[in-house]
Scaffold this motif. Structure first.
Motif, PDB file in Angstrom:
ATOM      1  N   THR A  98      11.807   1.653  -2.527  1.00  0.00           N
ATOM      2  CA  THR A  98      10.471   1.852  -1.949  1.00  0.00           C
ATOM      3  C   THR A  98       9.507   2.352  -3.017  1.00  0.00           C
ATOM      4  O   THR A  98       8.323   2.110  -2.949  1.00  0.00           O
ATOM      5  N   MET A 113       7.322  -3.966  -8.695  1.00  0.00           N
ATOM      6  CA  MET A 113       7.854  -3.318  -7.492  1.00  0.00           C
ATOM      7  C   MET A 113       8.028  -4.378  -6.418  1.00  0.00           C
ATOM      8  O   MET A 113       7.040  -4.983  -6.000  1.00  0.00           O
ATOM      9  N   TYR A 114       9.244  -4.647  -6.040  1.00  0.00           N
ATOM     10  CA  TYR A 114       9.535  -5.581  -4.951  1.00  0.00           C
ATOM     11  C   TYR A 114      10.520  -4.850  -4.044  1.00  0.00           C
ATOM     12  O   TYR A 114      11.624  -4.510  -4.506  1.00  0.00           O
ATOM     13  N   ARG A 115      10.129  -4.601  -2.810  1.00  0.00           N
ATOM     14  CA  ARG A 115      10.955  -3.744  -1.935  1.00  0.00           C
ATOM     15  C   ARG A 115      12.348  -4.332  -1.728  1.00  0.00           C
ATOM     16  O   ARG A 115      12.511  -5.555  -1.696  1.00  0.00           O
ATOM     17  N   PRO A 150      11.564  -9.322  -0.188  1.00  0.00           N
ATOM     18  CA  PRO A 150      10.616 -10.405  -0.451  1.00  0.00           C
ATOM     19  C   PRO A 150      10.112 -10.372  -1.898  1.00  0.00           C
ATOM     20  O   PRO A 150       9.839  -9.310  -2.445  1.00  0.00           O
ATOM     21  N   LEU A 177       7.049 -12.327  -3.624  1.00  0.00           N
ATOM     22  CA  LEU A 177       5.979 -13.280  -3.321  1.00  0.00           C
ATOM     23  C   LEU A 177       5.851 -14.308  -4.444  1.00  0.00           C
ATOM     24  O   LEU A 177       6.001 -13.974  -5.628  1.00  0.00           O
ATOM     25  N   SER A 220       3.753 -13.682  -7.678  1.00  0.00           N
ATOM     26  CA  SER A 220       4.026 -12.537  -8.558  1.00  0.00           C
ATOM     27  C   SER A 220       4.770 -13.046  -9.796  1.00  0.00           C
ATOM     28  O   SER A 220       5.300 -14.164  -9.790  1.00  0.00           O
ATOM     29  N   ASP A 221       4.849 -12.217 -10.842  1.00  0.00           N
ATOM     30  CA  ASP A 221       5.498 -12.671 -12.075  1.00  0.00           C
ATOM     31  C   ASP A 221       6.976 -13.009 -11.835  1.00  0.00           C
ATOM     32  O   ASP A 221       7.470 -14.023 -12.310  1.00  0.00           O
ATOM     33  N   SER A 236       4.363  -0.454 -13.715  1.00  0.00           N
ATOM     34  CA  SER A 236       5.069  -1.539 -13.026  1.00  0.00           C
ATOM     35  C   SER A 236       4.256  -2.115 -11.881  1.00  0.00           C
ATOM     36  O   SER A 236       4.462  -3.260 -11.495  1.00  0.00           O
ATOM     37  N   CYS A 237       3.338  -1.344 -11.316  1.00  0.00           N
ATOM     38  CA  CYS A 237       2.541  -1.945 -10.230  1.00  0.00           C
ATOM     39  C   CYS A 237       1.100  -2.200 -10.645  1.00  0.00           C
ATOM     40  O   CYS A 237       0.295  -2.609  -9.819  1.00  0.00           O
ATOM     41  N   ARG A 261      -2.400   0.753  -6.450  1.00  0.00           N
ATOM     42  CA  ARG A 261      -2.752  -0.671  -6.535  1.00  0.00           C
ATOM     43  C   ARG A 261      -4.273  -0.810  -6.426  1.00  0.00           C
ATOM     44  O   ARG A 261      -4.872  -1.590  -7.156  1.00  0.00           O
ATOM     45  N   LYS A 303      -5.810 -13.942 -11.447  1.00  0.00           N
ATOM     46  CA  LYS A 303      -4.411 -13.719 -11.036  1.00  0.00           C
ATOM     47  C   LYS A 303      -4.322 -12.671  -9.925  1.00  0.00           C
ATOM     48  O   LYS A 303      -3.390 -12.660  -9.130  1.00  0.00           O
ATOM     49  N   TRP A 353      -4.465 -10.628  -3.750  1.00  0.00           N
ATOM     50  CA  TRP A 353      -4.217  -9.311  -3.156  1.00  0.00           C
ATOM     51  C   TRP A 353      -5.397  -8.734  -2.399  1.00  0.00           C
ATOM     52  O   TRP A 353      -5.289  -7.663  -1.812  1.00  0.00           O
TER      53      TRP A 353
HETATM   54  C1  LIG Z   1       5.373   0.139  -3.124  1.00  0.00           C
HETATM   55  C2  LIG Z   1       5.137  -1.314  -3.436  1.00  0.00           C
HETATM   56  C3  LIG Z   1       5.944  -2.275  -2.860  1.00  0.00           C
HETATM   57  C4  LIG Z   1       5.748  -3.617  -3.157  1.00  0.00           C
HETATM   58  N1  LIG Z   1       6.576  -4.538  -2.606  1.00  0.00           N
HETATM   59  C5  LIG Z   1       6.455  -5.843  -2.947  1.00  0.00           C
HETATM   60  C6  LIG Z   1       7.375  -6.799  -2.451  1.00  0.00           C
HETATM   61  O1  LIG Z   1       8.284  -6.471  -1.694  1.00  0.00           O
HETATM   62  N2  LIG Z   1       7.227  -8.083  -2.850  1.00  0.00           N
HETATM   63  C7  LIG Z   1       6.215  -8.466  -3.718  1.00  0.00           C
HETATM   64  O2  LIG Z   1       6.143  -9.643  -4.068  1.00  0.00           O
HETATM   65  N3  LIG Z   1       5.320  -7.579  -4.177  1.00  0.00           N
HETATM   66  C8  LIG Z   1       5.415  -6.277  -3.825  1.00  0.00           C
HETATM   67  N4  LIG Z   1       4.511  -5.357  -4.301  1.00  0.00           N
HETATM   68  C9  LIG Z   1       3.452  -5.793  -5.202  1.00  0.00           C
HETATM   69  C10 LIG Z   1       4.001  -5.967  -6.596  1.00  0.00           C
HETATM   70  O3  LIG Z   1       4.671  -4.811  -7.016  1.00  0.00           O
HETATM   71  C11 LIG Z   1       2.903  -6.215  -7.587  1.00  0.00           C
HETATM   72  O4  LIG Z   1       2.431  -7.484  -7.419  1.00  0.00           O
HETATM   73  C12 LIG Z   1       3.408  -5.948  -8.968  1.00  0.00           C
HETATM   74  O5  LIG Z   1       2.335  -5.580  -9.754  1.00  0.00           O
HETATM   75  C13 LIG Z   1       4.057  -7.130  -9.572  1.00  0.00           C
HETATM   76  O6  LIG Z   1       3.168  -7.640 -10.497  1.00  0.00           O
HETATM   77  P1  LIG Z   1       3.137  -9.124 -10.935  1.00  0.00           P
HETATM   78  O7  LIG Z   1       2.349  -9.868  -9.903  1.00  0.00           O
HETATM   79  O8  LIG Z   1       2.437  -9.015 -12.244  1.00  0.00           O
HETATM   80  O9  LIG Z   1       4.523  -9.547 -10.993  1.00  0.00           O
HETATM   81  C14 LIG Z   1       4.695  -4.010  -4.012  1.00  0.00           C
HETATM   82  C15 LIG Z   1       3.886  -3.038  -4.577  1.00  0.00           C
HETATM   83  C16 LIG Z   1       4.090  -1.706  -4.303  1.00  0.00           C
HETATM   84  C17 LIG Z   1       3.188  -0.689  -4.933  1.00  0.00           C
END
Ligand SMILES: Cc1cc2nc3c(=O)[nH]c(=O)nc-3n(C[C@H](O)[C@H](O)[C@H](O)COP(=O)(O)O)c2cc1C
Length: 479
Positions: free
Chosen positions: A143, A161-163, A175, A177, A180-181, A213-214, A314, A370, A374
């Protein structure tokens, strides 16, 4: 530059600021810990450290680690009472320059290697994954954490961060998405080739690595973390795969992501403040190894109504990265602010409206970037409005945005988590976008512009000064 090497140092700093509560009584991982963290977020109360978790002796929880601006200020080495623009300036300062390459420590120097579990002994159920909300599809270990992965073609490292929900003793699911990278690596490269993707999940990262990371920065996250720390981030090699992880993190879970097989995940309380995603097949993580520090501290973020750290950070970093984008294009903006209460759905931009349709240019750049998937609302105000002042922005929104000519709608990419989206839009990551242009048209005669009636704008300077000079003496509480 001030930074905290791990959450233990950061917890001590919060304690010094009176922004931490230690709970010594036994707390149940089954919703009780989640309820505490949720109430903390809603009350903007101090972070809780729970030192006695039911069924998990030796483990601790750290909740709502960066859920408020004072905590974010603390992470960035500022006074906790710093204003949002001051915190934003520090972020902009710390994310400028040449990022240092990470430093790889020897395993003997890395606290995250104090305990190493491999093979048949690996059991995720021995970690205190909380049941965060009532109605969640399972217990969530991931989380406030991040997942490390390497692009199979160019070797670029991603932290995101991917839960993750615990599925069984050796499996997690969650998940990712597609925009995302890691989504692009998985869905665009690994799945078509039938190749697994090695991963390492970092639980309890130091606060700057968590922010990196986020943050939607174009700088690779390990380097961004080093840039924000002012020196190289310290990493250590994984036990079972060719990845590196922060040496001072609390718990590391290593394994492989399976590209061609999915398991059911969710529902879960999400960052929008709703439970939106249905239970459906999602990405599977098979676990080979767990390493952890003695008396490990599991971080918990409880997503729900604002404000939790996901929404706060975020919104903060999305807004500032969009500000960098607009400035890089020479748009004469005064700033960008994403209110965290919008769950990073609304971007407020201040601009000197020196030519027609500047608001549309801003919105098209932002939605087309990019970061576009969101958020879906752009509000553009002129440079007389303080973008951080909710009352001023709301007043501009309700009085300056023409209900027909000031609102522009486009199609775009969106997340499946948008509570307003139709089922079709969620399935296909479609997301409509809207611009609220709250600037008066530049072709209006300057003398015909409605005059703002406020203390600052309607009285001559000398009268304002005369009144202000005696304000406190008269007994008014001057801010
Ligand atoms: C607490 C938290 C949980 C998240 N959970 C997810 C998730 O489950 N799946 C997802 O695709 N993105 C999730 N996100 C968003 C990604 O972490 C976010 O896009 C991240 O910056 C990845 O960056 P990227 O798009 O550069 O890969 C979450 C963000 C936060 C702060």
């Amino acid at each position: 530059m001030k930074y905290y090497k791990d959450n233990r140092e950061y917890i001590a700093a919060l304690e010094k600021n009176n922004d931490l509560v230690r709970i010594k009584e036994e707390i149940d991982w089954d919703m009780e810990a989640g309820a505490i963290v949720r109430k903390v977020c809603e009350d903007k109360a101090p972070s809780p450290v729970m030192e006695n978790i039911k069924d998990y002796p030796g483990h601790r929880y750290f909740g709502a680690p960066i859920a408020t601006y004072p905590r974010l200020a603390t992470v960035l080495g500022l006074d906790p009472n710093s204003s949002i623009p001051e915190i934003a300036d520090e972020y902009l300062k710390r994310t400028k320059g040449n990022p240092p390459a990470p430093k790889i420590l020897d395993k003997s120097e890395a606290p995250c290697k104090e305990n190493i579990i491999t093979g048949n002994d690996v059991d995720l159920l021995k970690l205190p994954a909380p049941m965060v909300h009532e109605g969640d599809g399972g217990r969530y270990l991931g989380t406030w954490h991040f997942i490390v992965a390497k692009d199979p073609d160019n070797g670029d490292v991603n932290w995101g961060m991917y839960r993750t929900m615990v599925y069984d003793s050796k499996t997690m699911v969650g998940p990712v998405l597609p925009f995302s990278d890691m989504g692009k690596m998985l869905h665009g490269k690994c799945a078509p080739r039938g190749k697994t993707l090695p991963f390492a999940m970092v639980i309890g990262p130091d606060p700057i690595s968590a922010i990196a990371s986020c943050a939607p920065s174009s700088i690779p996250e390990p380097e961004l973390a080093g840039l924000m720390m002012g020196e190289s981030v310290e990493l250590v090699k994984c036990e079972t795969c060719d990845l590196e992880v922060p040496a001072h993190a609390e718990i590391i879970i290593e394994g492989e992501i399976l590209p061609d097989f999915q398991l059911d995940e969710a529902p879960f309380g999400e960052y929008t403040g709703y439970r939106t995603s249905p239970r459906e097949p999602r990405t599977v993580y098979r676990v080979n190894c767990i390493t952890y520090r003695n008396d490990p501290i599991t971080t918990i973020s409880n997503m729900g109504v604002p404000t939790d750290e996901g929404q706060l950070l975020r919104s903060f970093s999305l807004g500032l990265e969009l500000e960098k984008l607009l400035r890089s294009q020479g748009i004469p903006i005064t700033g960008v602010f994403m209110p965290p209460e919008s769950t990073h759905h609304m971007m407020v931009v201040g601009v000197k409206p020196i030519y027609s349709n500047i608001a549309a240019q801003i919105a098209q750049l932002a939605f087309g970037s990019k970061l576009g998937p969101w958020f879906h609302q752009v509000v553009v105000v002129d440079d007389s409005i303080d973008i951080y002042n909710y009352a001023e922005v709301f007043h501009a929104f309700t009085t300056r945005c023409h209900p027909k000519d000031g609102i522009h709608v486009w199609d775009g990419v969106g997340t499946p988590l948008n509570p307003f989206a139709t089922k079709f839009e969620r399935t296909w990551s479609k997301g409509p976008k809207v611009l609220f242009d709250c600037t008066f048209p530049v072709d209006w005669d300057k003398n015909d512009l409605p005059r703002l009636v406020s203390f600052k704008t309607i009285y001559p300077q000398d009268i304002q000064e005369k009144v202000l000079a005696r304000w406190a003496d008269w007994g008014f509480n001057r801010k």
